[in-house]
Design an enzyme around this catalytic site. Structure first.
Site, PDB file in Angstrom:
ATOM      1  N   HIS A 191       0.808  -1.218   0.000  1.00 15.79           N
ATOM      2  CA  HIS A 191       0.000   0.000   0.000  1.00 15.79           C
ATOM      3  C   HIS A 191       0.838   1.263   0.000  1.00 15.79           C
ATOM      4  CE1 HIS A 191      -3.157  -2.934   0.847  1.00 15.79           C
ATOM      5  NE2 HIS A 191      -3.865  -2.103   0.124  1.00 15.79           N
ATOM      6  N   ARG A 298     -10.464   4.339  -1.250  1.00 16.05           N
ATOM      7  CA  ARG A 298      -9.884   3.536  -0.156  1.00 16.05           C
ATOM      8  C   ARG A 298     -10.046   4.309   1.149  1.00 16.05           C
ATOM      9  NH1 ARG A 298      -5.781   2.238  -4.347  1.00 16.05           N
ATOM     10  NH2 ARG A 298      -5.584  -0.019  -4.455  1.00 16.05           N
ATOM     11  N   ARG A 334     -15.339   2.072  -0.830  1.00 16.32           N
ATOM     12  CA  ARG A 334     -14.980   0.773  -0.275  1.00 16.32           C
ATOM     13  C   ARG A 334     -14.883   0.916   1.236  1.00 16.32           C
ATOM     14  NH1 ARG A 334      -9.375  -2.085  -1.399  1.00 16.32           N
ATOM     15  NH2 ARG A 334      -8.577  -0.499   0.007  1.00 16.32           N
ATOM     16  N   GLU A 433     -11.228 -10.488  -4.721  1.00 18.52           N
ATOM     17  CA  GLU A 433      -9.767 -10.422  -4.585  1.00 18.52           C
ATOM     18  C   GLU A 433      -9.199 -11.631  -3.849  1.00 18.52           C
ATOM     19  OE1 GLU A 433      -8.757  -6.701  -2.681  1.00 18.52           O
ATOM     20  OE2 GLU A 433     -10.373  -6.846  -1.234  1.00 18.52           O
ATOM     21  N   ASN A 456      -4.635  -6.648  -7.146  1.00 22.60           N
ATOM     22  CA  ASN A 456      -3.448  -6.603  -6.266  1.00 22.60           C
ATOM     23  C   ASN A 456      -3.496  -7.763  -5.275  1.00 22.60           C
ATOM     24  OD1 ASN A 456      -3.197  -4.185  -7.554  1.00 22.60           O
ATOM     25  ND2 ASN A 456      -3.906  -2.954  -5.844  1.00 22.60           N
ATOM     26  N   ASP A 457      -4.650  -7.927  -4.658  1.00 20.35           N
ATOM     27  CA  ASP A 457      -4.774  -9.032  -3.706  1.00 20.35           C
ATOM     28  C   ASP A 457      -5.027 -10.355  -4.412  1.00 20.35           C
ATOM     29  OD1 ASP A 457      -4.266  -8.124  -1.067  1.00 20.35           O
ATOM     30  OD2 ASP A 457      -6.042  -6.863  -1.260  1.00 20.35           O
ATOM     31  N   ARG A 467       2.533  -9.309  -1.369  1.00 15.17           N
ATOM     32  CA  ARG A 467       2.609  -8.205  -2.313  1.00 15.17           C
ATOM     33  C   ARG A 467       3.608  -7.125  -1.909  1.00 15.17           C
ATOM     34  NH1 ARG A 467      -3.411  -5.573  -1.717  1.00 15.17           N
ATOM     35  NH2 ARG A 467      -2.458  -3.654  -2.430  1.00 15.17           N
ATOM     36  N   CYS A 504     -10.253  -2.868 -10.497  1.00 17.37           N
ATOM     37  CA  CYS A 504      -9.730  -1.665  -9.853  1.00 17.37           C
ATOM     38  C   CYS A 504      -8.334  -1.870  -9.281  1.00 17.37           C
ATOM     39  CB  CYS A 504     -10.687  -1.172  -8.763  1.00 17.37           C
ATOM     40  SG  CYS A 504     -10.848  -2.314  -7.382  1.00 17.37           S
TER      41      CYS A 504
END
Ligand code: PEP
Ligand code: MG
Length: 581
Positions: A191, A298, A334, A433, A456-457, A467, A504
């Site tokens: 992140h 986020r 989210r 995800e 990403n996840d 990650r 996304c």
């Protein structure tokens, strides 16, 4: 000139003087002293050593009294190290011969000791390395090295070089002065990387140990496109990077002209191109670059970027601001994705061994309803100002989705009973995800209004690769055929059920991969604001049949490497302007 390779996480080039931070965020000034001050400096060190010795002895007495002599002996060992004549000889030499300031000498000498102990690969000695670092910290404290607040009192442009930066530290960087940053650890999907992109700060992570050899003020180039940093560049390197900055400004100006044109393929297939944001103030740059909406807000950064826990009103104000400024465009909020590498103010879980597999995201929200409820209330209240949709992250089981939806209903009923204006009927979506959710998607899809794939996840959990870990960064690829097959499945299920599906994750902000996603049938992409114009340019430069050909070919390949080589090749032919050379 020294060139170091790391992992590119946020594009662009930054040039500036280094501000070197140590692992704990304090400054290691490579300060030199005048020769005539050397004795005085050594005396300063001696008194720091005496003060630390007193502290260690007090710790020993107290611990022995409470926990017995054996435990108290930990501090006897520390005392022995502190009094080691070799250590003192080395410190004295650094100060009186090399003319290092005492704190710099302590930092270097004790760090080297700790490193040497760790390298012996003996678990007992490795534990002693922790003691050495503990002594270092105490000495630095006595020497006043922590009095400085290096990141909060900047007055000049700097490039931050740090062992690590957490997402919240990154969120709090002063954009007026920080030009870019580079860290020893970290991977491309963490992140911290995402915040860097949000702040439009060129960044490189995962360089490995290098801070030891950099002095504050050294000129640094951060090449966020290629994942390199250059320390003390020579004149011709500097000139070529200055030239690159100019070229990229020219390209950005050209791309800015696309602002009011739709993200539509050359043969007329409309793609909804939205933006991912972490902070309300980013709506300005989303609108400037013609975003169709906010595809991912986020919201956990409301926690991470402030010193106090946000109240329902804080949530409400932030969401109302975003949705009002987006002026009728949809905003997907989210719910909190705290945990793992994003920790809030209060300890929400015991220290976890595998935080990415632990109490993170929706799991954490469902167990901390005093955090979750105010957020849901604020979302429903802010929905009276525009097109707000709510999305739950990291849904793994159908039970979690149902619980979250149930809570939303309960909160709506409470607001109604309290007579507080709100909207109860907002669209509800989930992030896809976790591979389990993809496998069971036919069941989830019935219970939501929309889906959004968090690549990403999804890549992290599919490929079993952390990650944010630089050691396995080469394995962390959203273009891996296994991930692509899961995405293909999501598109098929969403199509069967006629439910909108977006991507996304960061994958959609890489031009070649974005074209692949379009070819796979994705019609909604959400990218960091910085990437909007480039992705729009890519979409407008191709036909839908070219995208489909790309997807067909890619689905025959068996490695991320082959996929990326092929995508880069196609991009070079179809949209050469976007290829970073
Ligand atoms: C993702 O996982 O792809 C995503 C968009 O969420 P985050 O990066 O915030 O985990
Ligand atoms: Mg995610």
């Amino acid at each position: 000139m020294v060139e170091l390779q790391g992992i590119p996480v946020s594009p662009g080039v930054a040039i500036g003087p280094a501000l070197v931070l140590d692992a704990d965020g304090y400054r290691i000034s490579r300060t030199l002293i005048d020769a005539n001050k050397a004795d005085q400096e050594y005396a300063r060190l001696r008194s720091a050593v005496d003060a630390v010795a007193k502290q260690i002895e007090a710790n020993r007495l107290e611990t022995s009294a409470v926990a017995g002599d054996e435990t108290g002996d930990i501090f006897s060992a520390q005392m022995q190290m502190l009094n080691d004549p070799r250590l003192h000889g080395e410190l004295r030499r650094r100060i009186t011969t090399d003319l290092h300031a005492a704190d710099y000498a302590v930092n270097r000498v004790l760090r080297n000791y700790a490193l040497a102990l760790r390298r012996l690969e003996n678990p007992m000695l490795a534990e002693r390395a922790e003691d050495v670092l503990d002594i270092e910290k105490q000495l630095l404290q006595q020497l006043g090295a922590f009095d400085e607040q290096p990141l909060s009192d900047l007055t000049e442009p700097v490039v931050i070089l740090s062992h690590n930066l957490s997402p919240s530290e990154t969120a709090n960087l002063d954009r007026r002065y920080v030009q870019g940053f580079c860290t020893e650890v970290g991977g491309s999907g963490g992140h911290t990387a995402i915040v860097a992109k949000g702040l439009e700060l060129p960044a490189v992570v995962g360089i490995g140990t290098f801070l030891d050899s950099v002095a504050n003020g050294t000129r640094v180039i951060v090449d966020g496109d290629r994942g390199k940093i250059i320390l003390d560049p020579d004149e011709s390197t500097l000139a070529s990077y200055q030239q690159r900055i100019k070229q990229s400004q020219t390209l950005s100006a050209q791309l800015a002209e696309l602002r009011d044109l739709p993200a539509e393929t050359a043969d007329g297939t409309r793609i909804r191109l939205s933006a991912n944001i972490e902070f309300p103030h980013e709506t300005g740059s989303c609108l400037e670059r013609g975003a169709d909406g906010i595809g991912l807000y986020r919201t956990e950064f409301l926690y991470l970027a402030s010193t106090e826990e946000p109240s329902e009103q804080d949530h409400y104000e932030a969401y109302s601001q975003v949705v009002s400024e987006m002026n009728g465009r949809p905003v997907v909020i989210r719910t909190l994705d705290l945990g793992a590498d994003k920790m809030g103010h209060r300890p929400l879980a015991e220290q976890e061994y595998n935080p990415f597999l632990g109490l993170r995201s929706i799991r954490l929200s469902l167990r901390n309803l005093d955090l979750f409820r105010p957020q849901l209330r604020a979302i429903l209240r802010a929905a009276t100002h525009g097109d707000i949709r709510v999305m739950f992250p990291l849904i793994t089981t159908i039970g979690e989705l149902r619980q979250a939806k149930m809570l939303l209903t309960v909160v709506a009923r409470d607001l109604k009973e309290e007579g507080i204006p709100h909207r109860a009927d907002i669209p509800v979506g989930m992030m896809v995800e976790v591979p389990a959710a993809v496998v069971m998607l036919e069941h989830f899809v019935k219970e939501v209004d929309f889906l959004s794939i968090g690549t990403n996840d999804l890549a992290q959990y599919t490929l079993a690769v952390d990650r944010s870990n630089e050691y396995v960064a080469d394995l962390y690829q959203s273009s891996d055929p296994a991930v692509l097959r899961l995405i293909q499945r999501c598109v098929d299920v969403a199509d069967d059920w006629g439910k909108p599906l977006a991507v996304c994750g960061e994958m959609s902000s890489i031009p070649g991969r974005a074209l692949l996603l379009v070819g796979l049938g994705v019609r909604n992409l959400s990218v960091p604001p910085l990437a909007l114009s480039r992705i729009k340019k890519a979409i407008r430069s191709v036909s839908i049949s070219e995208c489909k050909e790309i997807a067909e070919r890619v689905m025959t390949l068996d490695s991320a490497r082959d996929v990326d080589v092929y995508l880069l090749d196609r991009l070079g032919v179809l949209v050469p302007e976007l290829v970073v050379t």
